[in-house]
Motif scaffolding. Structure first.
Motif, PDB file in Angstrom:
ATOM      1  N   ILE A 102      -8.736   0.894 -33.322  1.00  0.00           N
ATOM      2  CA  ILE A 102      -8.662   1.238 -31.894  1.00  0.00           C
ATOM      3  C   ILE A 102      -8.234   2.678 -31.654  1.00  0.00           C
ATOM      4  CG2 ILE A 102      -8.109  -1.148 -31.281  1.00  0.00           C
ATOM      5  CD1 ILE A 102      -5.194  -0.184 -30.826  1.00  0.00           C
ATOM      6  N   ALA A 103      -7.959   3.437 -32.731  1.00  0.00           N
ATOM      7  CA  ALA A 103      -7.465   4.815 -32.610  1.00  0.00           C
ATOM      8  C   ALA A 103      -8.511   5.780 -33.166  1.00  0.00           C
ATOM      9  CB  ALA A 103      -6.134   4.975 -33.344  1.00  0.00           C
ATOM     10  N   PRO A 104      -9.447   6.220 -32.343  1.00  0.00           N
ATOM     11  CA  PRO A 104     -10.538   7.084 -32.831  1.00  0.00           C
ATOM     12  C   PRO A 104     -10.064   8.442 -33.332  1.00  0.00           C
ATOM     13  CG  PRO A 104     -10.554   6.966 -30.427  1.00  0.00           C
ATOM     14  CD  PRO A 104      -9.578   5.932 -30.899  1.00  0.00           C
ATOM     15  N   GLY A 105      -8.862   8.872 -32.902  1.00  0.00           N
ATOM     16  CA  GLY A 105      -8.347  10.162 -33.329  1.00  0.00           C
ATOM     17  C   GLY A 105      -7.438  10.091 -34.547  1.00  0.00           C
ATOM     18  N   LEU A 106      -7.424   8.928 -35.205  1.00  0.00           N
ATOM     19  CA  LEU A 106      -6.556   8.774 -36.380  1.00  0.00           C
ATOM     20  C   LEU A 106      -6.934   9.787 -37.452  1.00  0.00           C
ATOM     21  CD1 LEU A 106      -4.287   7.053 -37.672  1.00  0.00           C
ATOM     22  CD2 LEU A 106      -6.093   5.619 -38.664  1.00  0.00           C
ATOM     23  N   GLU A 107      -5.915  10.495 -37.960  1.00  0.00           N
ATOM     24  CA  GLU A 107      -6.157  11.530 -38.965  1.00  0.00           C
ATOM     25  C   GLU A 107      -5.643  11.151 -40.349  1.00  0.00           C
ATOM     26  OE1 GLU A 107      -4.624  15.304 -37.681  1.00  0.00           O
ATOM     27  OE2 GLU A 107      -5.366  15.043 -35.618  1.00  0.00           O
ATOM     28  N   HIS A 108      -4.496  10.452 -40.388  1.00  0.00           N
ATOM     29  CA  HIS A 108      -3.897  10.226 -41.705  1.00  0.00           C
ATOM     30  C   HIS A 108      -3.007   8.991 -41.698  1.00  0.00           C
ATOM     31  CE1 HIS A 108      -2.775  11.647 -45.736  1.00  0.00           C
ATOM     32  NE2 HIS A 108      -1.571  11.166 -45.475  1.00  0.00           N
ATOM     33  N   ILE A 109      -3.018   8.271 -42.831  1.00  0.00           N
ATOM     34  CA  ILE A 109      -2.107   7.149 -43.053  1.00  0.00           C
ATOM     35  C   ILE A 109      -1.281   7.461 -44.297  1.00  0.00           C
ATOM     36  CG2 ILE A 109      -1.879   4.698 -43.570  1.00  0.00           C
ATOM     37  CD1 ILE A 109      -4.541   4.245 -42.131  1.00  0.00           C
ATOM     38  N   SER A 110       0.020   7.506 -44.118  1.00  0.00           N
ATOM     39  CA  SER A 110       0.948   7.834 -45.200  1.00  0.00           C
ATOM     40  C   SER A 110       1.629   6.560 -45.678  1.00  0.00           C
ATOM     41  CB  SER A 110       1.999   8.835 -44.685  1.00  0.00           C
ATOM     42  OG  SER A 110       3.002   9.045 -45.653  1.00  0.00           O
ATOM     43  N   LEU A 111       1.522   6.276 -46.961  1.00  0.00           N
ATOM     44  CA  LEU A 111       2.094   5.068 -47.554  1.00  0.00           C
ATOM     45  C   LEU A 111       3.266   5.428 -48.453  1.00  0.00           C
ATOM     46  CD1 LEU A 111       2.025   2.015 -48.292  1.00  0.00           C
ATOM     47  CD2 LEU A 111       0.367   2.618 -50.092  1.00  0.00           C
ATOM     48  N   MET A 112       4.447   4.877 -48.148  1.00  0.00           N
ATOM     49  CA  MET A 112       5.624   5.126 -48.962  1.00  0.00           C
ATOM     50  C   MET A 112       5.657   4.142 -50.123  1.00  0.00           C
ATOM     51  SD  MET A 112       7.994   7.409 -49.061  1.00  0.00           S
ATOM     52  CE  MET A 112       7.773   8.034 -47.382  1.00  0.00           C
ATOM     53  N   GLN A 113       5.713   4.674 -51.335  1.00  0.00           N
ATOM     54  CA  GLN A 113       5.792   3.842 -52.533  1.00  0.00           C
ATOM     55  C   GLN A 113       7.094   4.143 -53.280  1.00  0.00           C
ATOM     56  OE1 GLN A 113       2.069   4.908 -54.544  1.00  0.00           O
ATOM     57  NE2 GLN A 113       1.080   3.086 -53.683  1.00  0.00           N
ATOM     58  N   GLY A 114       7.013   4.353 -54.573  1.00  0.00           N
ATOM     59  CA  GLY A 114       8.178   4.638 -55.388  1.00  0.00           C
ATOM     60  C   GLY A 114       7.798   4.523 -56.846  1.00  0.00           C
ATOM     61  N   TYR A 115       8.798   4.608 -57.708  1.00  0.00           N
ATOM     62  CA  TYR A 115       8.520   4.617 -59.147  1.00  0.00           C
ATOM     63  C   TYR A 115       8.201   3.233 -59.702  1.00  0.00           C
ATOM     64  CZ  TYR A 115      10.276   9.442 -59.187  1.00  0.00           C
ATOM     65  OH  TYR A 115      10.468  10.788 -58.963  1.00  0.00           O
ATOM     66  N   LYS A 116       8.239   2.203 -58.839  1.00  0.00           N
ATOM     67  CA  LYS A 116       7.756   0.896 -59.293  1.00  0.00           C
ATOM     68  C   LYS A 116       6.297   0.975 -59.732  1.00  0.00           C
ATOM     69  CE  LYS A 116      10.695  -2.394 -56.724  1.00  0.00           C
ATOM     70  NZ  LYS A 116      11.529  -1.483 -55.922  1.00  0.00           N
ATOM     71  N   VAL A 117       5.552   1.906 -59.161  1.00  0.00           N
ATOM     72  CA  VAL A 117       4.159   2.115 -59.555  1.00  0.00           C
ATOM     73  C   VAL A 117       4.066   2.371 -61.059  1.00  0.00           C
ATOM     74  CG1 VAL A 117       2.206   3.692 -59.322  1.00  0.00           C
ATOM     75  CG2 VAL A 117       3.438   2.937 -57.293  1.00  0.00           C
TER      76      VAL A 117
END
Length: 349
Positions: A102-117
């Motif tokens: 619903i957000a046509p102007g969406l530019e970026h999605i930031s995902l917080m992770q950590g060293y569990k990766v």
């Protein structure tokens, strides 16, 4: 041009410090999402929403059609690694599905992770960990979350990023992953009882190499990555830039609290501090502290986890520097600054 940030997990140590930074920048409108909501101030509004409920998320977030950036830093704890996957993946899926379409102007999605990766929570892992390191045997919700974003982004104009800080240190109350509060309350109680400050971790943890991530530094790096196109669709380690051993840091912490240091003594803080609520309440009254419930002031289980790392715990942070972000923080200064802040706020004596 004003940008609109949706900060998911607004009351946590990461989300709260990110909101503070966005407000300071001045050109952001901010909406914080959390279960309990928050008080609207300046350019910040809050929405109380149950992100585990897809219908509630769609209903409560239906008006966010002008969102330009989503900063996801929500987390729900569970007893086992496998049990962490369903709720943490569902929350991300529900919030992104509610807003992205619903957000046509969406530019970026930031995902917080950590060293569990990198499997850091499972035992000794390859150090320095790098963003290109191979994944480990599941379950791992951080990887599942990233896979979801990567698949959704294909063919879209917006980009994603996966941020991988070490232990995040800063001010936050009622947050289960706040090492500064663990140390500060443990040290304050040691002083109240007239005993020296002992490192409570596992044998070997006192001399292992590790690093931290300052919450303010993380906030600045997060916004840098989200607003610079060269960082799109990538993962980045984010750390202070220095390494330390508790054997060097612990005496400096003790000096701040005017305590002597005694030899390390392995003990579970979650067990040994379980009966200290009466002591804490007495300290609050005696020293005129802020009326903070004992259950909100520290997470002893989290302290046990961090102090249990009897192996090196650090990652390579040079990729972010090569992308153009060159800030760093001295970890000793960070700890002392946060302890001073806790004193100034009357959280500890």
């Amino acid at each position: 041009m004003t940008k609109k940030a949706v900060v998911v997990g607004a009351n946590g140590i990461i989300g709260g410090n990110l909101i503070t930074h966005l407000v300071e920048l001045g050109d952001w409108e901010i909406v914080g999402l959390s279960r309990r909501g928050g008080e609207a101030v300046s350019k910040v509004s809050h929405i109380a929403v149950d992100l585990l409920d897809a219908a509630d998320a769609r209903d409560k977030l239906a008006h966010l059609t002008d969102a330009t950036h989503i900063f996801y830093a929500a987390y729900q704890d569970r007893p086992t690694w496998a049990e962490l996957v369903p709720p943490n993946l569902a929350m991300l899926v529900n919030v992104i599905n509610a807003i992205e379409s619903i957000a046509p102007g969406l530019e970026h999605i930031s995902l917080m992770q950590g060293y569990k990766v990198y499997g850091a929570h499972l035992g000794p892992f390859k150090t320095p960990a790098r963003e290109t390191d191979a994944s480990h045997m599941p379950p791992e919700f951080n990887i599942d979350q990233q896979d979801f974003l990567e698949a959704l982004q294909k063919g879209k104009s917006w980009t994603w990023s996966a941020l991988r800080p070490s232990v995040v240190v800063g001010f936050a109350l009622g947050n289960p992953m706040n090492l500064a509060s663990v140390i500060a309350v443990y040290a304050s109680m040691s002083k109240e009882l007239g005993i020296p400050l002992r490192f409570p971790g596992k044998p070997g943890a006192y001399d292992s190499l590790l690093e931290m991530t300052d919450a303010g530094l993380l906030a600045r790096a997060t916004v840098f990555i989200a607003t610079n196109p060269q960082c799109g669709n990538q993962a980045f380690n984010i750390n202070n830039g220095d390494l330390f051993r508790w054997s060097e840091m612990w005496p400096k912490i003790a000096k701040f609290f005017e305590l002597e240091v005694a030899p390390p003594l392995p003990m579970s803080l979650n067990t040994i501090m379980a009966d200290k609520e009466t002591l804490w309440n007495r300290m609050v009254e005696k020293h005129g502290l802020a009326d903070t419930p004992y259950g909100d002031v520290s997470s002893w289980a989290f302290g046990d986890a961090v102090f249990g790392w009897n192996y090196d715990f650090f990652a390579d942070g040079t990729k972010l520097r090569r992308a153009g972000f060159h800030e760093y923080v001295d970890t000793e200064e960070m700890f002392l600054r946060v302890f001073s802040d806790l004193k100034a706020r009357r959280i500890i004596p």
